[in-house]
Each structure stands twice: as structure tokens, then as C-alpha cells.
Enzyme design. Structure first.
Site: not given
Ligand SMILES: Nc1ncnc2c1ncn2[C@@H]1O[C@H](COP(=O)(O)OP(=O)(O)OP(=O)(O)O)[C@@H](O)[C@H]1O
Length: 679
Positions: A324, A326, A331, A350, A390
Site C-alpha cells: 500500500e 505510505k 494515524r 495514535r 490515516e
């Protein structure tokens, strides 16, 4: 009714004890004692849950969103009021220890050495509850003073440490979980699972003693740990990770720590005597296993629920990997309504903060998607969902992500004006499904989770945006967008395109494509791997090839000059040392906008630990990503290194302090330089 002195005395004993087993035994014994003492007066007087919670350094259970709202400035004022000490005395005591709790002990000792303990755990819990709902700082300060007045010097020490969330007694929540299991004669796995599902350490103690751990059910609206990735430098290295053949002969060796010392790579393992080789390599917690031989690490990991690590290590061998992009965003984990709270949506960062307020359009979009799908009779859509993904700033014209710096301006903002919403529109790119219909899916292989994720998103979209429209611009940009109209809620939900890859060339091409789409690089994820919350394993790897940067925490700030006079604008920052201590490594004053500096300055005034006039030490809570030209050896900072021309790239509100870089990472970057400058 147990006294807070029980926590304070045990904490003090634990701070002096280095051995983990002894620590665990001492905690277990105290939990048992407190539980036994309450057995006559009924379960409601059982304080063993509070004891466990406070030893783990948390005033409230994780599932409980309340906050004390008491920073260093408020606590030091309360301490001054109660002790009658002068500013200078507090500063001197603080300098001796570098810790507000220890300073409180010194300041109160002379006057109160003989004071008998009277403060109960229940009274502390009551004061904490009142602080969380207090409308003014004055009310909160009075509550803190009330607690400190009733406390012995030792209790005051640990009350302050607990309120600051920094006990410094070498006890992690995982150790408390083990101690609960020992105290109640339950299995560690069962305790850990209950804590993960219900996010209530105190509740897990009650369940462990009443034999109801197996009745724990997934409760939404508390963040689960995020699975993290290990870095690889080249596509070849990524391929190697996923295609290594198991060693014929078990070899067990510890490699040099990689990115930070928190992890050690242990290679090839016959993890139980007599069993086939399963793991090629995996990461273990170096803090916990600093000096242990690798065999012990493996045995311990397997025992302490580490089997998933081993399973993942096995799953990374000779199997397929998903690739995938990045994305360079933030996040986030999105929780969407369950039977208890059908319309609720929550977004967690996160570092496990609830950031829902900062992204109102995502909250609205998900609530609307939910409402519309719920209305559809016979809906096949799960009633509760946890998505991992994300948050990205999104350019709807171009169909691609906005640079992180643009999104960064919105991160951390509580009130988001319409202007901000228009200026920096956000979307959520989902890449994992952690829970559906109240069922936790973490132990399913990624392949299966991915199928379910795609099915769920497709159904959501069918219901809301039927007939399904795929935005061609978005398709070109490799991000599948499910509606064209910007007002539609589903356009805020995307799914991260994912495909199987086999060769280094394929990865190399995908990397170039990802960069062309302005993404950071690529992620590779073993198709057979389970989701390991809070762990940085080898089942997910990231490839981003860039100059090194460091994630550091601000420990102090200096007032600027000229335009910046009266503003804390020069920041001293630290990395983590081998024993978990913070070691300064540099000072930076460039990279932030004036607005950001103004906000940082106000925050630092609030979170000052020690006021030295021109300089203030601050609570180590603010994480920055810094770039630099090079690193040199230097006696100027405690780390033994200094950064040359450091500049701030990002305020990492998305990253917890526990994950900042370490001094060994600094050493690694230093060694990788062609020139190794010494000051
Ligand atoms: N497709 C993706 N799958 C998983 N994580 C992704 C993806 N795209 C971007 N990410 C981001 O990459 C991070 C994983 O990298 P890592 O675990 O090393 O975090 P990090 O230390 O913050 O790294 P970095 O500084 O590179 O962002 C995730 O936390 C997530 O925010």
C-alpha cells in the site's frame, strides 16, 4: 478501606527494586492483601482495582475519558501553598531531583515527618472525580491542596507523580496485568484480553477475583493499540523479510538494536524445546529484556501472549505481502456506534487521545453514513465498527493528499472554524478493520480482515451513495473514492488500495509511483499476519528512503529576543537514554510559524516545571520531529551528542512520548555519516 499509603509505600519499594520478578511478586502480594481485607465488608469496599490502576500510573481507567486537567504549573502552586515553602526552596528541591514528587517529599518532610496516614484510596478517587468536572482552575487547585494537606510526605510524593502521569517506578501496565493474574490465580492471557476489550484495569481485577474474565466483551469508545511498522532501507530488504526460509538449525542471536533500543531483533528461534523452528526474527522489548539471553526473551514472549509475534514471524516467511502507499497524514482509529450508543462516532489518535472534535466533518460523515445505513431495513452492515487508517488533508480538485504541513495546521485544534474546514478538507483512508459487530477481528489474518474491510466499505457506500459512483480522478490517483459530490458523506471515507507484490522490481516501481502521488513511500504487510496492537513487528514494514530525522521531546524553553521577546521560542529537546531517562540532544528555534510559536509558548507557561527566569523546564509531553545537517559528538548536552543546524519539521501531536527516538538511534545516525564531527 485501604489507605493511599499502601500505594505510596509499595511504589517507593518498587522504585528501588530492579528485578521484574520481585516487582511482580510485590504487586501481586499487595493486591491480594487489599482484596482479602475487603472481603468482610463487601465487594464495594474492594480497593484492589484502584491500587492496580494507580500503580500503573493512571488516575482513571483507559475507557474513562475524564482528565484531571492539572499541569505542572497548577501542581507546583498547590505545593507551595501547602508546604509554605518559597519559590527558591521549590526550585532548589526540584533541581536536586528533577521530579516534582520527590521535591514535594523534601519540602513536606521537615514539617510532617510524624504525620500518620489517613488518606484513603476512595478519597483520592473522589477528589480526582471532582477535579475532572471542576469548572475553574481555582476549584481544581483547592482540590489538589486538600489532598496534599491530608497526605504524608511520601503520599504527597506519589500523589503528584500520579497526577503528572509519570510514576518513574519501572512498572508498566503489562507488569500490573501479570501481577493481577498471579494475585487472583488467573491466566495472564485472560487478564490481558479483558483489559484490551474493556480498557478497565480496575475492572479486570474485579473480574479476575470473581472468575468472570471470560465474560468480558468488546466495548467501543476506548482506543486499541495501533500496529506499527519496522523500517527497511531497500526493496530487496523488504523482499528478504518476506521470503526468508526458516533456518535448518535453530540459531538464536541478538542483533544490534535497530531504530531504537526499545526493540531487539532475535533471529531464528526454536521457541519451545523440541518444536519446529517458527520464527526467523522478531522484535522484543529491550527495556524488559535488556540483559536477558535471547532464549529467555523467546520463552518469555511466547508465555506473555507473544505467540502472536511468533505467529506473525512465521507468517512473514515465504508468503505473500500486500503493498500500500505510505500516506503522510495522521494515524487514526475510528469507532462507530454500538448497541449501547448507536449514533456515536469517536476518532482516536495514535497517542490514544480522543480527537473527534478536531475533525467534525469526519464525525458528521460517519454519523450520517451510520444513520442512513441503519435506516435501511435488513442492512448487512455491522452495527459497530472500528477502522484503522490515516486522516489526510485532501485536494478534491487533484484527487490527491495535501502535504502533511497543511494538515498539521489543523491537528490539535479543538475548535475548527468553517474556514479551516474549507481550507484544509480532510478524508479518512481506511486500511484495516479491527472490529465489526462487537467481534474483535485482530486475530484473523490480514487477508481476511482486508476482505471484510472491502465488503463493509462497499456496503456502506452502496447504501448511501447508490448507485455507486467512482470518481475517475481519484481512481487515477490510486485512491478509490466513492462519490463525486463533495457534500456527500461517503466521499470522506476512502479505502487504501492494496495489492499483492512479489519482487523487488515491483516494489521499486510502486515506490516511485507512490512518491509521484506525493505519498511518503510504501508499506508492505504480510498477508497472513494478525493485527498486533501497540507493537512494532516485522509483519508490517515501511520503505521510505529519506534523510534521517529524529522524534524528540521538548524538555525546556528559552525566551526569544526582538520580535520574540516575552515568548518561549527556543526549545531544548531530548531523546530517551538506555534506562528510559531523557537526555538533551539539541536546541532549535526555527521551523515553526509565529502562530505555532505563540501556541507553544502559552502551552509551556501552563506546563512549566521549573521557572529559572529566562529559561523554563517543562513537562516532557510535546513531541517534535527535527531535521538537521549532521550530528556531532559534544559535551554540551547530556546525550553526548549535538545536532548541527536543527530545525523543526513537525509538531508530532500524533506521536506518544513513549515512542520518541533513543540515544542509540542518534549513535546509529552519527555512525552512518561519512564525516563524524566532534565538537
Ligand atoms: N497504508 C498504511 N498502512 C499503515 N500505516 C500507514 C499507511 N500509510 C501511512 N501510514 C502511517 O505510517 C505509520 C507507520 O510507521 P511507523 O510505525 O514507523 O510510525 P512512525 O514512527 O510515526 O513513522 P513515521 O515517522 O515514518 O511516520 C503509521 O502510524 C501510519 O500513520
Amino acid at each position: 478501606m485501604a489507605l493511599f499509603a499502601v500505594v505510596a509505600e509499595l511504589a517507593d519499594e518498587l522504585a528501588k527494586e530492579a528485578g521484574k520478578l520481585k516487582k511482580r511478586a510485590a504487586i501481586a502480594e499487595t493486591i491480594s492483601k487489599v482484596h482479602a481485607a475487603s472481603s468482610e465488608s463487601g465487594p464495594e469496599s474492594d480497593d484492589s482495582g484502584l491500587l492496580a490502576l494507580y500503580l500503573a500510573g493512571t488516575p482513571f481507567a483507559e475507557a474513562d475519558s475524564r482528565k484531571l486537567n492539572a499541569g505542572g504549573a497548577l501542581l507546583s502552586k498547590a505545593l507551595l501553598a501547602v508546604s509554605g515553602a518559597s519559590d527558591q526552596m521549590l526550585t532548589a528541591a526540584y533541581r536536586r531531583h528533577g521530579d516534582m514528587g520527590a521535591a514535594a517529599f523534601d519540602l513536606l518532610f521537615a514539617a510532617r515527618a510524624e504525620k500518620t496516614a489517613e488518606l484513603t484510596l476512595a478519597a483520592v478517587a473522589e477528589a480526582f472525580a471532582a477535579m475532572a468536572v471542576a469548572k475553574t482552575t481555582a476549584i481544581r487547585a483547592a482540590l489538589v491542596e486538600g489532598l496534599l494537606r491530608r497526605a504524608t510526605p511520601l503520599e504527597a510524593k506519589y500523589l503528584l507523580k500520579l497526577m503528572l502521569g509519570d510514576m518513574r517506578i519501572g512498572v508498566k501496565q503489562s507488569l500490573v496485568e501479570e501481577a493481577i493474574a498471579v494475585a487472583a490465580g488467573a491466566s495472564v492471557d485472560a487478564v490481558r484480553r479483558a483489559v484490551m476489550l474493556e480498557a478497565d484495569l480496575g475492572g479486570a481485577v474485579r473480574r479476575a477475583f470473581s472468575g468472570t474474565l471470560h465474560e468480558s466483551r468488546m466495548r467501543l469508545f476506548h482506543p486499541l493499540g495501533f500496529m506499527l511498522a519496522s523500517p527497511v532501507e531497500t526493496p530487496e530488504e523488504a523482499v528478504e523479510r518476506f521470503t526468508e526460509k526458516p533456518a535448518k538449525v535453530p540459531v538464536v542471536k541478538t542483533k544490534k538494536p535497530r531504530k531504537d533500543k526499545k526493540v531487539v531483533v532475535v533471529e531464528a528461534a526454536n521457541h519451545k524445546p523440541g518444536e519446529a523452528v517458527q520464527a526467523q526474527s522478531f522484535y522484543a522489548d529491550a527495556e524488559e529484556f535488556a540483559d536477558a539471553p535471547p532464549e529467555d526473551v523467546i520463552a518469555k514472549e511466547t508465555q506473555a501472549g507473544g505467540d502472536t509475534t511468533l505467529a506473525n514471524a512465521a507468517a512473514t516467511q515465504g508468503v505473500e505481502a500486500f503493498l500500500e502507499d505510505k500516506y503522510d497524514g495522521m494515524r487514526a482509529q475510528i469507532h462507530c456506534g454500538d448497541s449501547g450508543q448507536p449514533g456515536r462516532v469517536a476518532i482516536y489518535s495514535r497517542n490514544k487521545e480522543d480527537v473527534t472534535e478536531s475533525f467534525p466533518e469526519l464525525e458528521e460523515a460517519f454519523a450520517q453514513i451510520r444513520a442512513e445505513t441503519d435506516a435501511a431495513a435488513g442492512s448487512l452492515i455491522p452495527s459497530s465498527l472500528i477502522l484503522d487508517g490515516e486522516i489526510l488533508g485532501w485536494d478534491f480538485e487533484q484527487g490527491r493528499a495535501l502535504p502533511f504541513a497543511v494538515l498539521g495546521q489543523r491537528i490539535g485544534r479543538k475548535r475548527v472554524s468553517n474556514e479551516w474546514r474549507q481550507q484544509v478538507p480532510v478524508v479518512f483512508v481506511a486500511f484495516d478493520l479491527m472490529c465489526a459487530d462487537g467481534e474483535l477481528l485482530l486475530e484473523l489474518p490480514l487477508r481476511e480482515r482486508r476482505n471484510r474491510l472491502e465488503a463493509v466499505v462497499e456496503r456502506l457506500v452502496e447504501r448511501v451513495a447508490s448507485p455507486l459512483v467512482v470518481d475517475e480522478r481519484a481512481r487515477d490517483s490510486q485512491a478509490v473514492l466513492f462519490a463525486v459530490e463533495e457534500s456527500a458523506p461517503v466521499e470522506r471515507l476512502m479505502i487504501s488500495p492494496s495489492r499483492l507484490v512479489e519482487s523487488a522490481e515491483e516494489i521499486d516501481r510502486a515506490y516511485a509511483d507512490a512518491r509521484a502521488r506525493a505519498n511518503e513511500g510504501v508499506m508492505l504487510k504480510a498477508a497472513g499476519s494478525v493485527y498486533q496492537p501497540g507493537r512494532r513487528g516485522l509483519a508490517w514494514v515501511k520503505l521510505k528512503r529519506e534523510l534521517a530525522t529524529l522524534d524528540v521531546v521538548v524538555t525546556g524553553a528559552e525566551f526569544g529576543h526582538g520580535r520574540r521577546a516575552g515568548i518561549l521560542s527556543d526549545y531544548t529537546f531530548a531523546v530517551r537514554g538506555d534506562k528510559g531517562e531523557l537526555l538533551n540532544v539539541g536546541k532549535a528555534y526555527s521551523g515553526l510559524t509565529d502562530v505555532e510559536i505563540g501556541e507553544m509558548s502559552a502551552w509551556m507557561m501552563e506546563h512549566t516545571l521549573e521557572d529559572q527566569g529566562f529559561f523554563r523546564t517543562v513537562e516532557p509531553l510535546m513531541v517534535l520531529e527535527v531535521a538537521f545537517n549532521n550530528i556531532m559528538r559534544s559535551g554540551r548536552h547530556a546525550s553526548g551528542f549535538a545536532l548541527r543546524f536543527p530545525r523543526i519539521l513537525k509538531i508530532r501531536t500524533d506521536k506518544p512520548v513513549s515512542e520518541i527516538d533513543t540515544v542509540s538511534r542518534v549513535e546509529e545516525v552519527y555512525q552512518s555519516q561519512v564525516d563524524k564531527p566532534v565538537e
